[in-house]
Each structure stands twice: as C-alpha cells, then as structure tokens.
Design a protein around this motif. Structure first.
Motif, short mmCIF file in Angstrom:
data_model
loop_
_atom_site.label_atom_id
_atom_site.label_comp_id
_atom_site.label_asym_id
_atom_site.label_seq_id
_atom_site.Cartn_x
_atom_site.Cartn_y
_atom_site.Cartn_z
N THR A 1 58.86 -8.59 -26.66
CA THR A 1 57.21 -8.53 -26.17
C THR A 1 56.68 -9.72 -25.36
OG1 THR A 1 56.54 -9.26 -28.32
CG2 THR A 1 56.80 -6.74 -27.94
N HIS A 2 57.39 -10.74 -25.48
CA HIS A 2 56.87 -11.84 -24.97
C HIS A 2 57.35 -12.11 -23.37
CE1 HIS A 2 55.44 -13.81 -28.57
NE2 HIS A 2 56.92 -13.48 -29.01
N ALA A 3 58.17 -11.37 -22.72
CA ALA A 3 58.34 -11.33 -21.31
C ALA A 3 57.29 -10.39 -20.69
CB ALA A 3 59.75 -10.74 -21.06
N PRO A 4 57.03 -9.38 -21.26
CA PRO A 4 56.00 -8.74 -20.36
C PRO A 4 54.60 -9.17 -20.72
CG PRO A 4 56.88 -7.21 -22.20
CD PRO A 4 57.79 -8.46 -21.94
N HIS A 5 54.17 -9.81 -21.71
CA HIS A 5 52.99 -10.58 -22.02
C HIS A 5 52.78 -11.49 -21.01
CE1 HIS A 5 50.26 -13.32 -23.82
NE2 HIS A 5 49.78 -12.37 -24.35
N ALA A 6 53.93 -12.37 -20.69
CA ALA A 6 54.03 -13.26 -19.81
C ALA A 6 53.53 -12.92 -18.59
CB ALA A 6 55.12 -14.50 -19.87
N ASP A 7 54.55 -11.90 -18.05
CA ASP A 7 54.26 -11.31 -16.82
C ASP A 7 53.17 -10.57 -16.49
OD1 ASP A 7 55.69 -10.31 -14.16
OD2 ASP A 7 55.71 -8.39 -15.10
N PHE A 8 52.43 -9.96 -17.41
CA PHE A 8 51.26 -9.20 -17.31
C PHE A 8 50.12 -10.17 -17.16
CE2 PHE A 8 52.99 -5.21 -19.76
CZ PHE A 8 53.70 -5.14 -18.75
N THR A 9 50.26 -11.31 -17.86
CA THR A 9 49.08 -12.30 -17.94
C THR A 9 48.98 -13.08 -16.57
OG1 THR A 9 50.35 -13.80 -19.29
CG2 THR A 9 48.75 -12.55 -20.41
N VAL A 10 50.00 -13.45 -16.21
CA VAL A 10 50.25 -14.23 -14.91
C VAL A 10 49.78 -13.11 -13.73
CG1 VAL A 10 51.89 -14.63 -13.10
CG2 VAL A 10 52.29 -15.52 -15.44
N ARG A 11 49.68 -12.00 -13.71
CA ARG A 11 49.14 -10.91 -12.89
C ARG A 11 47.70 -10.74 -13.24
NH1 ARG A 11 53.47 -7.85 -10.40
NH2 ARG A 11 55.36 -8.60 -11.22
N GLY A 12 47.10 -11.63 -13.98
CA GLY A 12 45.66 -11.42 -14.22
C GLY A 12 45.28 -10.20 -15.46
N LEU A 13 46.02 -9.95 -16.25
CA LEU A 13 45.73 -8.82 -17.11
C LEU A 13 45.32 -9.76 -18.49
CD1 LEU A 13 45.48 -5.76 -17.90
CD2 LEU A 13 47.77 -5.85 -18.67
N PRO A 14 44.14 -9.62 -18.69
CA PRO A 14 43.61 -10.53 -19.98
C PRO A 14 44.39 -9.74 -21.20
CG PRO A 14 41.81 -9.24 -19.33
CD PRO A 14 42.99 -8.97 -18.15
N LEU A 15 45.23 -10.37 -22.08
CA LEU A 15 45.96 -9.74 -23.24
C LEU A 15 45.76 -10.67 -24.30
CD1 LEU A 15 49.20 -8.49 -21.38
CD2 LEU A 15 47.05 -6.96 -22.24
N GLY A 16 45.81 -9.87 -25.69
CA GLY A 16 46.06 -10.75 -26.74
C GLY A 16 47.37 -10.88 -26.98
N ALA A 17 47.84 -11.74 -27.78
CA ALA A 17 49.34 -12.05 -28.31
C ALA A 17 49.85 -10.76 -28.69
CB ALA A 17 49.53 -13.50 -29.09
N PRO A 18 51.34 -10.87 -28.65
CA PRO A 18 51.95 -9.64 -29.30
C PRO A 18 51.54 -9.92 -30.96
CG PRO A 18 53.32 -10.67 -27.82
CD PRO A 18 52.21 -11.66 -27.78
N GLN A 19 51.57 -8.75 -31.61
CA GLN A 19 51.08 -8.66 -32.99
C GLN A 19 52.55 -8.35 -33.88
OE1 GLN A 19 48.01 -9.58 -34.35
NE2 GLN A 19 47.98 -10.13 -31.99
N GLU A 20 52.78 -8.80 -34.93
CA GLU A 20 53.63 -8.39 -36.03
C GLU A 20 53.01 -7.56 -36.71
OE1 GLU A 20 55.72 -11.45 -38.01
OE2 GLU A 20 56.39 -12.41 -35.97
N CYS A 21 53.75 -6.30 -36.99
CA CYS A 21 53.31 -5.16 -37.57
C CYS A 21 54.01 -4.98 -38.84
CB CYS A 21 53.37 -3.69 -36.73
SG CYS A 21 52.37 -3.95 -35.16
N GLU A 22 53.36 -4.26 -40.00
CA GLU A 22 54.04 -4.02 -41.22
C GLU A 22 55.11 -3.02 -41.22
OE1 GLU A 22 51.01 -2.37 -43.81
OE2 GLU A 22 50.61 -0.75 -42.55
N TRP A 23 55.11 -2.23 -40.11
CA TRP A 23 56.50 -1.42 -39.96
C TRP A 23 57.75 -2.05 -39.31
CZ3 TRP A 23 51.45 -0.66 -38.28
CH2 TRP A 23 51.29 -0.57 -36.84
N GLY A 24 57.66 -3.24 -39.17
CA GLY A 24 58.95 -3.98 -38.79
C GLY A 24 58.98 -4.25 -37.35
N MET A 25 57.93 -4.22 -36.71
CA MET A 25 57.81 -4.31 -34.98
C MET A 25 56.83 -5.49 -34.66
SD MET A 25 59.73 -1.85 -33.64
CE MET A 25 59.36 -1.56 -32.08
N ARG A 26 57.33 -5.95 -33.51
CA ARG A 26 56.18 -6.96 -32.82
C ARG A 26 55.75 -5.97 -31.54
NH1 ARG A 26 59.07 -11.23 -32.23
NH2 ARG A 26 58.23 -12.21 -34.21
N GLU A 27 54.62 -5.80 -31.50
CA GLU A 27 53.84 -5.16 -30.57
C GLU A 27 52.80 -5.63 -29.80
OE1 GLU A 27 54.52 -0.74 -32.55
OE2 GLU A 27 52.35 -1.51 -32.44
#
Length: 120
Positions: free
Chosen positions: A77-103
């Motif tokens: 999830t860190h790769a698209p987060h970095a890519d999208f924020t460089v393109r100007g999309l304001p995003l929160g950091a990826p979140q660790e979820c109780e169902w075993g995923m980082r989203e």
C-alpha cells in the motif's frame, strides 16, 4: 515502468450476507474464504474474489459502493500512497485493520471508495 495495479476486486452491498453466501457457493460454485456473520463476506473461485458488506437497503448502496485492490498492488500500500500523493491527492497513511490487512483508502469525486490492500 511496470504498472502498479494488476487486478481489481469488487466490494458489493448485500442485504443479507448469509443469503449471498448461500447463492454464490451453491449456484456459481464459489467458496467462502471469509465469512463474518453480519460483518463481511469474501467468496472466491479460480482466483477471482468478490467481497460483500451488509447494507440496509437502496439508500446505502450508491454511497458506499467500492472497489478493493488487494494482493496485486506492487510495493504494497505504500507504493500507491507515495505515487498518489506525489500527484497531489491528499491521503491519510495506510491503516492496519483487524482483519489482517493494511489498507489505503481513496474516495473519488463521485464518492466511490477505492481500497488498496496488502496482507499484514
């Protein structure tokens, strides 16, 4: 540069998760890979996943329709987060979820939710 996204997984509303599970398992031959009664359902067949969330009717459906990208996002999830924020999309950091995923969550201008996920 290779594409960062390789496939999609729809996340669809269900008025009754048990009925959705029964239909998808009995009719098209999917198998339930995650069944959390009243909370969430994932069915799979031949590498194709469909996710379902519970909704109470037509008023929720358009507001919460989404698409989930998981296990096929190069760099997690860190790769698209970095890519999208460089393109100007304001995003929160990826979140660790109780169902075993980082989203990572992205909402488009029309209110559609895109979820980018990776197993923890």
């Amino acid at each position: 540069m290779a594409p960062l996204i390789h496939s999609t997984v729809p996340v669809l509303p269900s008025m009754d998760l048990a009925a959705s599970e029964a239909f998808y398992v009995q009719r098209p031959g999917f198998r339930a890979t995650l069944s959390m009664p009243g909370t969430y359902l994932i069915v799979e067949r031949g590498g194709c996943e469909i996710h379902f969330w519970p909704c109470d009717g037509n008023t929720e459906r358009p507001r919460h329709s989404s698409c989930h990208y998981s296990r096929h996002v190069r760099g997690g999830t860190h790769a698209p987060h970095a890519d999208f924020t460089v393109r100007g999309l304001p995003l929160g950091a990826p979140q660790e979820c109780e169902w075993g995923m980082r989203e990572l969550y992205v909402i488009d201008p029309h209110g559609n939710l895109l979820k980018f996920g990776e197993p923890l």
